[in-house]
Design a protein around this motif. Structure first.
Motif, PDB file in Angstrom:
ATOM      1  N   CYS A   9     -71.372  -6.855 -12.416  1.00  0.00           N
ATOM      2  CA  CYS A   9     -70.819  -6.095 -13.547  1.00  0.00           C
ATOM      3  C   CYS A   9     -69.591  -6.655 -13.745  1.00  0.00           C
ATOM      4  O   CYS A   9     -68.493  -6.323 -13.004  1.00  0.00           O
ATOM      5  N   CYS A  23     -71.894  -5.640 -19.313  1.00  0.00           N
ATOM      6  CA  CYS A  23     -71.547  -6.214 -18.049  1.00  0.00           C
ATOM      7  C   CYS A  23     -71.552  -7.726 -18.114  1.00  0.00           C
ATOM      8  O   CYS A  23     -71.024  -8.360 -17.012  1.00  0.00           O
ATOM      9  N   LEU A  80     -69.666   0.485 -12.695  1.00  0.00           N
ATOM     10  CA  LEU A  80     -70.332   0.837 -13.929  1.00  0.00           C
ATOM     11  C   LEU A  80     -71.133   2.120 -14.031  1.00  0.00           C
ATOM     12  O   LEU A  80     -71.643   2.649 -12.948  1.00  0.00           O
TER      13      LEU A  80
END
Length: 663
Positions: free
Chosen positions: A66, A531, A472
């Motif tokens: 990501c 991402c 994330l």
């Protein structure tokens, strides 16, 4: 002799003592908590630190799976459209009536300012009288009853304990009666501790206050409220820079946080949130807090856009101990309402006060009354100054900063975890048309504060939060974190609370998130995922078949929903831009030529009412067929005047009613 005189002269001794006192004073200031007086000092130091970030920081998140690029909130492109707003005041008059909370008797007291009355009476000694009417709860959770009878009061009047809201009015004593001033006050009345909470507990329970602002991305927070952002850089604050929304608008994002369910999963597993009574039955987070002996509170500042009432049935029973909505309905009905000319949907002033001032005053009272005695959970949310104007938060900066400083000055941060957050970023308007508009929409602000005792007692949780700032995360992780807080201080070896239903791989943010986490593992579908980079295709004409195929799916959707007699078929006007999904080794800001691939992000305008849409599409170049979930397509301009013929909340985003078609 000359050298000896220079260092022993009485004047130099005095200067030396002054210097020593300055050093000691500085060290004392550093050791004490922040107050209003030293905010300027802290703001100055943090500003110098923060101002370096746009130059040094390239990513909000950069992991193996990501990469979310950092966006300079003051880049050249956005500064061409950024217009800081000036605060619009609802009244320039001084308060004729004001309230005080007497800590000794634990009661609210009404005061009347004779000097203000003298001015309002044109500098005469004319007599006047003041009355109040009680706001009473109605038969349902969402309404208020008619106001109570007018009751006369004088300076120093102690408000009865059963009264939670008042409309007050002072008027001249002689006919014709002239109203000097009308106002309204809401009260959090004190409740004594239950006997069971006076008993020793196995562990200290942290309180939780959730302070929410609608439609505010972490990028736009930095841009419109830099002083607030500087405050949020202080000790104990953690910014979840990888926090990514999981749905389009407010309700599904808030539902994911508060219940752990998406709308569709709730319909299958619990109940249909469109049906009256369902929201009462949903396993909302405040029920878990209440079962853990927390006192609960909730308030929003716009009844028509309330999370649980905007095109939803609301609650049939009072959901929390302190529930502001009936009071809000009374304010909107009984007080003069002012809407800003350019934003006539939201109520800006309710009487003499900006609408959200009632909300956060209510939240502050809630904390003041209870946070030092017992655990509390409360959510206090504002829509009206951020929902319809991307840059209006700049006008409210001092107010919001003042709220945070008030919590600090009251000592509330010593006891509570604060979640300072938004549901999503800007979804409509000029900001969404910029290069970083995709990120602005999908990256709501998310800050979490941990009090000192919590960081000392649970150092691993604080370390995990520190680490997770640049990994994330999603709404479902926040839900699990709230459940984790409930478990802290609970029954030893008690059963674990159920985690978010829609994301089995989500977890509490008090544990390290995986370094190689993907959007699917965080419960974020491809259309909302930030991402992986999408690179711009130069040849937009080549992508017309993609747009046509997406529009075909949308028209088929109307047929499936039995809406084709109400909603016009859509036809392509033009394509704003088409981007292609690439690997993480490609620079986000590069441009590439046409490349054969399967995943596109396309933004286009249809002929009907110039409606704009953005879709994430799996497209087969051979068959020229698009795979797209229509209900995940974003509407990127306002649709409130396009779909008045239907009530379906999702279909309203895509339907252009025949009756609303513009020539």
């Amino acid at each position: 002799m000359e050298s000896q005189f220079r260092f022993t002269h009485p004047l130099y001794k005095i200067l030396g003592m002054l210097y020593l006192l300055i050093i000691v004073g500085y060290l004392l200031l550093r050791s004490n908590n922040l107050s209003y007086s030293d905010v300027k000092l802290v703001s100055k130091t943090t500003r110098s630190r923060v101002s370096l970030k746009p130059e040094l920081q390239k990513y909000f998140v950069k992991t193996s799976k990501c990469q979310i690029p950092f966006v300079d909130p003051f880049n050249d492109e956005v500064m061409k459209i950024y217009k800081p707003q000036t605060l619009v005041r609802c009244s320039n008059e001084s308060d004729l009536i004001w309230t005080e909370y007497n800590k000794n008797i634990k009661r609210h007291v009404l005061h009347i300012d004779d000097e203000v009355a003298f001015k309002l009476l044109n500098n005469t000694e004319s007599e006047y009288n003041c009355f109040y009417q009680e706001i009473k709860y109605g038969n349902s959770a969402d309404t208020y009853d008619n106001l109570g009878l007018k009751k006369y009061f004088t300076n120093g009047y102690v408000v009865p304990l059963h009264v939670e809201g008042l409309i007050v009015e002072c008027q001249t004593a002689e006919d014709p009666k002239v109203v000097l001033q009308k106002d309204a006050f809401m009260f959090i009345q004190y409740r004594p501790l239950p006997k069971d909470l006076n008993q020793p507990r196995s562990a200290r329970k942290p309180s939780v206050i959730m302070y929410g602002i609608d439609s505010l991305s972490r990028i736009n927070l930095r841009r419109t409220m830099p002083k607030v952002f500087n405050f949020l850089q202080g000790p104990g604050w953690y910014e979840m820079q990888g926090y990514n929304k999981v749905a389009d608008n407010s309700f599904p994002n808030i539902l994911a946080i508060l219940s752990g369910y998406s709308i569709s999963a709730a319909r299958e597993q619990v109940c249909d949130t469109d049906v009256k009574g369902c929201l009462d039955d949903m396993p909302m987070i405040w029920k878990y807090f209440k079962n853990a002996s927390y006192l609960t509170g909730y308030a929003e500042d716009e009844s028509d856009s309330n999370h649980f009432n905007y095109m939803r049935p609301g609650f049939t029973r009072k959901p929390m101990d302190y529930y502001f909505r009936p009071m809000l309905r009374a304010l909107e009905s009984e007080m003069d309402v002012y809407r800003l000319p350019e934003h006539d949907y939201m109520r800006y002033c309710l009487g003499r006060r900006i609408a959200n001032r009632y909300i956060y005053n209510y939240g502050r009272q809630f904390a003041q009354r209870f946070v030092h005695e017992r655990p509390i959970w409360g959510m206090f949310w504002s829509n009206h100054f951020s929902h319809d104007d991307t840059f209006m938060p700049s006008s409210m900066q001092e107010k919001v900063l003042g709220d945070l400083l008030d919590f600090h000055e009251d000592g509330d941060f010593e006891e509570m975890i604060m979640i300072f957050f938004a549901d999503h970023g800007t979804r409509f308007g000029e900001l969404t048309t910029l290069k970083e508009g995709f990120l602005e929409e999908r990256l709501p602000m998310m800050f979490i504060y941990l009090p000192p005792w919590f960081r000392e007692t649970y150092p691993s949780y604080a370390q995990a939060l520190e680490l997770n700032q640049h990994r994330l995360s999603s709404n479902y992780d926040l839900h699990n974190t709230l459940k984790h807080i409930v478990e802290i201080g609970g029954i030893p070896d008690g059963p674990e609370l159920p985690k978010s239903f829609d994301c089995p791989t989500c977890q509490s943010l008090f544990y390290p998130l995986p370094e190689d986490r993907t959007c699917s593992q965080a419960g974020i579908v491809d259309h909302w995922c930030t991402c992986e980079p999408y690179l711009l295709l130069k040849d937009q004409e080549w992508t017309e078949p993609i747009a046509h195929s997406v529009i075909d799916r949308m028209n088929e959707y109307f047929v499936q929903k039995n809406l084709s007699k109400l909603c016009s078929n859509l036809t392509l006007n033009y394509i704003h831009k088409t981007e292609i999904k690439t690997g993480l080794d490609v620079n986000w800001y590069d441009e590439i030529k046409e490349v054969e691939t399967s995943v596109y992000r396309i933004k286009f305008k249809v002929e009907q009412n110039s409606a704009d849409f953005q879709a994430t599409v799996v497209y087969n170049n051979s068959t020229q067929k698009a795979e797209v979930d229509v209900e995940k397509i974003s509407r990127t301009n306002s649709y409130k005047e396009d779909s008045t013929c239907i009530d379906d909340k999702l279909a309203k985003l895509y339907c252009i009613c025949f009756s609303d078609l513009k020539s």
